[in-house]
Design a protein around this motif. Structure first.
Motif, PDB file in Angstrom:
ATOM      1  N   LEU A 290       0.819  -1.209   0.000  1.00  0.00           N
ATOM      2  CA  LEU A 290       0.000   0.000   0.000  1.00  0.00           C
ATOM      3  C   LEU A 290       0.854   1.260   0.000  1.00  0.00           C
ATOM      4  CD1 LEU A 290      -2.961   0.927   0.114  1.00  0.00           C
ATOM      5  CD2 LEU A 290      -2.783   0.904   2.604  1.00  0.00           C
ATOM      6  N   ARG A 291       2.018   1.196   0.641  1.00  0.00           N
ATOM      7  CA  ARG A 291       2.908   2.353   0.719  1.00  0.00           C
ATOM      8  C   ARG A 291       3.279   2.864  -0.665  1.00  0.00           C
ATOM      9  NH1 ARG A 291       5.754   2.790   5.680  1.00  0.00           N
ATOM     10  NH2 ARG A 291       5.294   1.114   7.146  1.00  0.00           N
ATOM     11  N   SER A 292       3.597   1.939  -1.568  1.00  0.00           N
ATOM     12  CA  SER A 292       4.017   2.347  -2.912  1.00  0.00           C
ATOM     13  C   SER A 292       2.831   2.535  -3.842  1.00  0.00           C
ATOM     14  CB  SER A 292       4.985   1.316  -3.498  1.00  0.00           C
ATOM     15  OG  SER A 292       4.374   0.040  -3.545  1.00  0.00           O
ATOM     16  N   LYS A 293       1.837   1.650  -3.746  1.00  0.00           N
ATOM     17  CA  LYS A 293       0.692   1.703  -4.655  1.00  0.00           C
ATOM     18  C   LYS A 293      -0.153   2.951  -4.465  1.00  0.00           C
ATOM     19  CE  LYS A 293       1.157  -2.429  -6.648  1.00  0.00           C
ATOM     20  NZ  LYS A 293       1.297  -2.632  -8.102  1.00  0.00           N
ATOM     21  N   ILE A 294      -0.251   3.431  -3.234  1.00  0.00           N
ATOM     22  CA  ILE A 294      -1.127   4.557  -2.953  1.00  0.00           C
ATOM     23  C   ILE A 294      -0.655   5.841  -3.653  1.00  0.00           C
ATOM     24  CG2 ILE A 294      -0.048   5.500  -0.850  1.00  0.00           C
ATOM     25  CD1 ILE A 294      -2.892   5.619   0.331  1.00  0.00           C
ATOM     26  N   GLN A 295       0.654   5.916  -3.920  1.00  0.00           N
ATOM     27  CA  GLN A 295       1.199   7.106  -4.584  1.00  0.00           C
ATOM     28  C   GLN A 295       1.047   7.031  -6.104  1.00  0.00           C
ATOM     29  OE1 GLN A 295       5.049   8.493  -2.850  1.00  0.00           O
ATOM     30  NE2 GLN A 295       4.877   6.658  -1.579  1.00  0.00           N
ATOM     31  N   SER A 296       0.999   5.830  -6.650  1.00  0.00           N
ATOM     32  CA  SER A 296       0.880   5.685  -8.101  1.00  0.00           C
ATOM     33  C   SER A 296      -0.548   5.432  -8.558  1.00  0.00           C
ATOM     34  CB  SER A 296       1.778   4.524  -8.581  1.00  0.00           C
ATOM     35  OG  SER A 296       1.382   3.313  -7.951  1.00  0.00           O
ATOM     36  N   PHE A 297      -1.465   5.221  -7.607  1.00  0.00           N
ATOM     37  CA  PHE A 297      -2.857   4.944  -7.964  1.00  0.00           C
ATOM     38  C   PHE A 297      -3.511   6.205  -8.527  1.00  0.00           C
ATOM     39  CE2 PHE A 297      -7.389   4.852  -6.941  1.00  0.00           C
ATOM     40  CZ  PHE A 297      -7.763   3.629  -7.469  1.00  0.00           C
ATOM     41  N   HIS A 298      -4.127   6.067  -9.669  1.00  0.00           N
ATOM     42  CA  HIS A 298      -4.852   7.204 -10.242  1.00  0.00           C
ATOM     43  C   HIS A 298      -5.928   6.688 -11.191  1.00  0.00           C
ATOM     44  CE1 HIS A 298      -1.890   6.302 -13.380  1.00  0.00           C
ATOM     45  NE2 HIS A 298      -2.749   6.855 -14.232  1.00  0.00           N
ATOM     46  N   LEU A 375      -6.033  -5.401  -1.855  1.00  0.00           N
ATOM     47  CA  LEU A 375      -5.235  -4.189  -2.029  1.00  0.00           C
ATOM     48  C   LEU A 375      -5.931  -3.217  -2.977  1.00  0.00           C
ATOM     49  CD1 LEU A 375      -2.656  -2.551  -1.623  1.00  0.00           C
ATOM     50  CD2 LEU A 375      -1.586  -3.909  -3.447  1.00  0.00           C
ATOM     51  N   GLU A 376      -6.449  -3.744  -4.091  1.00  0.00           N
ATOM     52  CA  GLU A 376      -7.143  -2.891  -5.050  1.00  0.00           C
ATOM     53  C   GLU A 376      -8.367  -2.227  -4.411  1.00  0.00           C
ATOM     54  OE1 GLU A 376      -8.981  -3.213  -9.578  1.00  0.00           O
ATOM     55  OE2 GLU A 376      -8.997  -4.974  -8.278  1.00  0.00           O
ATOM     56  N   LEU A 377      -9.105  -2.991  -3.602  1.00  0.00           N
ATOM     57  CA  LEU A 377     -10.287  -2.446  -2.932  1.00  0.00           C
ATOM     58  C   LEU A 377      -9.911  -1.351  -1.934  1.00  0.00           C
ATOM     59  CD1 LEU A 377     -12.388  -5.691  -2.311  1.00  0.00           C
ATOM     60  CD2 LEU A 377     -13.022  -3.765  -3.784  1.00  0.00           C
ATOM     61  N   VAL A 378      -8.810  -1.551  -1.197  1.00  0.00           N
ATOM     62  CA  VAL A 378      -8.373  -0.550  -0.222  1.00  0.00           C
ATOM     63  C   VAL A 378      -7.961   0.742  -0.927  1.00  0.00           C
ATOM     64  CG1 VAL A 378      -6.632   0.007   1.523  1.00  0.00           C
ATOM     65  CG2 VAL A 378      -7.692  -2.250   1.515  1.00  0.00           C
ATOM     66  N   LEU A 379      -7.299   0.627  -2.075  1.00  0.00           N
ATOM     67  CA  LEU A 379      -6.916   1.818  -2.848  1.00  0.00           C
ATOM     68  C   LEU A 379      -8.154   2.577  -3.330  1.00  0.00           C
ATOM     69  CD1 LEU A 379      -3.981   0.261  -4.909  1.00  0.00           C
ATOM     70  CD2 LEU A 379      -3.783   2.003  -3.119  1.00  0.00           C
ATOM     71  N   TRP A 380      -9.124   1.844  -3.850  1.00  0.00           N
ATOM     72  CA  TRP A 380     -10.371   2.477  -4.273  1.00  0.00           C
ATOM     73  C   TRP A 380     -11.112   3.065  -3.073  1.00  0.00           C
ATOM     74  CZ3 TRP A 380     -11.986   4.123  -8.753  1.00  0.00           C
ATOM     75  CH2 TRP A 380     -11.539   3.535  -9.933  1.00  0.00           C
ATOM     76  N   LEU A 381     -11.033   2.391  -1.941  1.00  0.00           N
ATOM     77  CA  LEU A 381     -11.718   2.880  -0.739  1.00  0.00           C
ATOM     78  C   LEU A 381     -11.121   4.200  -0.271  1.00  0.00           C
ATOM     79  CD1 LEU A 381     -13.895   2.218   1.349  1.00  0.00           C
ATOM     80  CD2 LEU A 381     -12.166   1.003   2.672  1.00  0.00           C
ATOM     81  N   ASN A 382      -9.810   4.311  -0.355  1.00  0.00           N
ATOM     82  CA  ASN A 382      -9.139   5.557  -0.007  1.00  0.00           C
ATOM     83  C   ASN A 382      -9.659   6.697  -0.889  1.00  0.00           C
ATOM     84  OD1 ASN A 382      -7.283   7.274   1.222  1.00  0.00           O
ATOM     85  ND2 ASN A 382      -5.725   6.863  -0.340  1.00  0.00           N
ATOM     86  N   TYR A 383      -9.764   6.411  -2.164  1.00  0.00           N
ATOM     87  CA  TYR A 383     -10.256   7.401  -3.128  1.00  0.00           C
ATOM     88  C   TYR A 383     -11.719   7.750  -2.845  1.00  0.00           C
ATOM     89  CZ  TYR A 383     -11.177   9.509  -7.726  1.00  0.00           C
ATOM     90  OH  TYR A 383     -11.511  10.362  -8.744  1.00  0.00           O
ATOM     91  N   LEU A 384     -12.517   6.723  -2.498  1.00  0.00           N
ATOM     92  CA  LEU A 384     -13.937   6.939  -2.200  1.00  0.00           C
ATOM     93  C   LEU A 384     -14.127   7.850  -0.996  1.00  0.00           C
ATOM     94  CD1 LEU A 384     -16.983   6.234  -2.453  1.00  0.00           C
ATOM     95  CD2 LEU A 384     -16.529   4.230  -1.017  1.00  0.00           C
ATOM     96  N   LEU A 397     -13.142  18.967  -4.238  1.00  0.00           N
ATOM     97  CA  LEU A 397     -12.655  17.606  -4.463  1.00  0.00           C
ATOM     98  C   LEU A 397     -11.146  17.518  -4.323  1.00  0.00           C
ATOM     99  CD1 LEU A 397     -14.876  16.769  -7.546  1.00  0.00           C
ATOM    100  CD2 LEU A 397     -15.338  16.266  -5.148  1.00  0.00           C
ATOM    101  N   ARG A 398     -10.718  16.452  -3.601  1.00  0.00           N
ATOM    102  CA  ARG A 398      -9.290  16.192  -3.492  1.00  0.00           C
ATOM    103  C   ARG A 398      -8.964  14.893  -4.196  1.00  0.00           C
ATOM    104  NH1 ARG A 398      -7.526  16.046   2.492  1.00  0.00           N
ATOM    105  NH2 ARG A 398      -9.431  14.837   2.683  1.00  0.00           N
ATOM    106  N   SER A 399      -7.965  14.912  -5.049  1.00  0.00           N
ATOM    107  CA  SER A 399      -7.603  13.721  -5.823  1.00  0.00           C
ATOM    108  C   SER A 399      -6.624  12.860  -5.036  1.00  0.00           C
ATOM    109  CB  SER A 399      -6.964  14.128  -7.150  1.00  0.00           C
ATOM    110  OG  SER A 399      -6.461  12.997  -7.797  1.00  0.00           O
ATOM    111  N   LEU A 400      -6.706  11.561  -5.251  1.00  0.00           N
ATOM    112  CA  LEU A 400      -5.772  10.660  -4.595  1.00  0.00           C
ATOM    113  C   LEU A 400      -4.359  10.790  -5.149  1.00  0.00           C
ATOM    114  CD1 LEU A 400      -6.909   7.034  -3.814  1.00  0.00           C
ATOM    115  CD2 LEU A 400      -5.307   8.473  -2.591  1.00  0.00           C
ATOM    116  N   LEU A 401      -4.253  11.488  -6.290  1.00  0.00           N
ATOM    117  CA  LEU A 401      -2.913  11.734  -6.829  1.00  0.00           C
ATOM    118  C   LEU A 401      -2.094  12.540  -5.832  1.00  0.00           C
ATOM    119  CD1 LEU A 401      -3.837  12.554 -10.521  1.00  0.00           C
ATOM    120  CD2 LEU A 401      -2.716  10.506  -9.673  1.00  0.00           C
ATOM    121  N   LYS A 402      -2.804  13.296  -5.004  1.00  0.00           N
ATOM    122  CA  LYS A 402      -2.158  14.033  -3.929  1.00  0.00           C
ATOM    123  C   LYS A 402      -2.139  13.095  -2.730  1.00  0.00           C
ATOM    124  CE  LYS A 402      -2.415  18.560  -1.704  1.00  0.00           C
ATOM    125  NZ  LYS A 402      -3.214  19.784  -1.581  1.00  0.00           N
ATOM    126  N   SER A 403      -1.103  12.294  -2.650  1.00  0.00           N
ATOM    127  CA  SER A 403      -1.054  11.206  -1.679  1.00  0.00           C
ATOM    128  C   SER A 403      -0.743  11.694  -0.280  1.00  0.00           C
ATOM    129  CB  SER A 403       0.014  10.186  -2.105  1.00  0.00           C
ATOM    130  OG  SER A 403       1.270  10.802  -2.114  1.00  0.00           O
TER     131      SER A 403
END
Length: 419
Positions: A290-298, A375-384, A397-403
């Protein structure tokens, strides 16, 4: 019953009388339910359901395997393990019989497994025997509940006696008399149920049916899935990938999936500590990823809360049922669990109707695949959650690109990834 004579390694003897099951009836009832559940799962209808629905479901295909031969091999192995548990308990009860012909049944079952002999017994006969036993189990379940009620009434009666003993004669009411009457009626109910249930049955009498059923189940599994390959389990363990059940992770991962689903359903009103609890429950390797994926998730374009939920639902709609069945399989185990709660007249028929096929659960799920979906669900959940907060704050609105601050991720026990 197959004759357990000297040639089979047994000593014949007359059936002992007066060897009532008594308190052992509850354990025997549990064993009977296990046998009935296994028999039901081997019925033509259940096997058709297995082939046409269960093995072709998204959960099984995406988490376990797409190879039907492999899936059938896994199911066959599960059924043989269920039979092993059932026969192991039958052996234990046999050793408690007075009649020596029921002793050391493990030798008899092993010999039968290696050198099966032709059996004339039909499925209809085995089902009739099982139905007779299940009728006794139903009365035994009622007895269990009525004994619990008796215990409550006796406690109330003793408590009332103590109260009246400390009171003046003028203050004593008819409460004790009423309780005494209730106690008398309850004891009569229990006497009747003991006569109708396994409680008053002779253990040797029940053993006769249990052994026949064990032999039938052994033959039926071989008829449906083919003869057992003694090396199949070894081959699976050497060539297979890590699975959640053998690693003891199936229930834990099921609870994580159910937590995610709950947060998604209440994304705008779920308290922050629920999200923190989910993150703390994540396995270390998922946290690490999650540490690395959360920054590249978009996402390609900004989505609304409804659209994000719809995207997550594509996975949750097949994954949540698997998690739910997994939790049910764990929490419903044991005779004092699900089947004992079906002791009332209206629920009698449901005692063995809710059996769970292990391949429907997360037990055989591929560990790596399961973690990837979580992991994919947690990333989407963060965005949600971020979008839900932004929407509730007037549309900012705040984008998850801003980690999140990466430095805060160094302390995984304190970080809230949803902020």
């Amino acid at each position: 019953m197959t004759n357990l004579n000297l040639s089979s390694g047994f000593v014949s003897g007359a059936t002992s009388k007066g060897n009532e099951l008594s308190i052992l009836s509850f354990e025997v009832a549990n064993t009977i339910v296990k046998g009935s559940t296994l028999m039901h799962s081997l019925s033509r209808r259940s096997i058709q359901q297995l082939n046409d629905v269960v093995l072709t479901s998204e959960g099984v295909q995406l988490l376990v395997s797409t190879d039907m031969d492999e899936l059938l091999s896994i199911v066959a192995d599960d059924k043989r393990k269920e039979l092993q548990v059932f026969t192991g308990e039958v052996v234990r009860f046999g050793n408690q019989c007075k009649d020596p012909q029921w002793h050391y049944l493990d030798r008899f079952f092993e010999k039968y497994r290696r050198e099966p002999t032709p059996q004339k017994q039909l499925r209809e006969e085995a089902e009739l025997m099982m139905q007779q036993l299940i009728t006794l189990v139903q009365y035994t379940a009622e007895l269990y509940h009525e004994l619990h009620t008796l215990d409550i009434i006796e406690q109330d009666y003793q408590h009332k006696r103590l109260e009246d003993g400390k009171s003046n004669a003028s203050q004593k009411g008819n409460g004790l008399t009423i309780l005494a009457a209730e106690l008398k009626i309850q004891k009569k109910i229990i006497r009747n149920l003991k006569k109708k249930s396994l409680w008053s049955r002779c253990l040797d009498e029940v053993m006769d049916k249990l052994v026949d059923i064990a032999l039938f189940l052994n033959r039926e599994i071989d008829n449906i899935f083919g003869n057992a390959d003694p090396d199949s389990e070894k081959k699976q363990s050497l060539g297979g990938k890590p699975r959640l059940g053998p690693a003891g992770l199936d229930l834990h991962y099921a609870n994580i999936i159910l937590q995610i689903d709950s947060i998604v359903a209440r994304s705008s009103s779920m308290p922050p500590n629920a999200r923190d609890m989910l993150y703390q429950n994540l396995p270390p390797n998922i946290k690490f990823s999650l540490r690395s994926k959360i920054q590249s998730f978009h996402v390609k374009e900004q989505l609304t809360v409804t659209e994000i939920k719809a995207e997550m639902e594509k996975t949750l709609q097949w994954l949540v049922p698997v998690a739910t069945i997994t939790a049910k399989a764990h929490h419903g185990f044991g005779w004092v669990g699900e089947w004992a709660n079906a002791g009332s007249e209206s629920n009698r028929k449901s005692i063995v109707s809710a059996d769970v096929i292990q391949i429907e659960t997360l037990h055989h799920a591929d560990k790596q695949k399961s973690e990837a979906y979580i992991l994919e669900l947690v990333l989407w959940l963060n965005y949600l959650v971020a979008q839900s907060k932004a929407t509730s704050n007037g549309g900012r609105l705040r984008s998850l690109l801003k980690s999140p601050d990466c430095s805060s991720l160094d302390s995984v026990d304190r970080v809230n990834i949803y902020q």
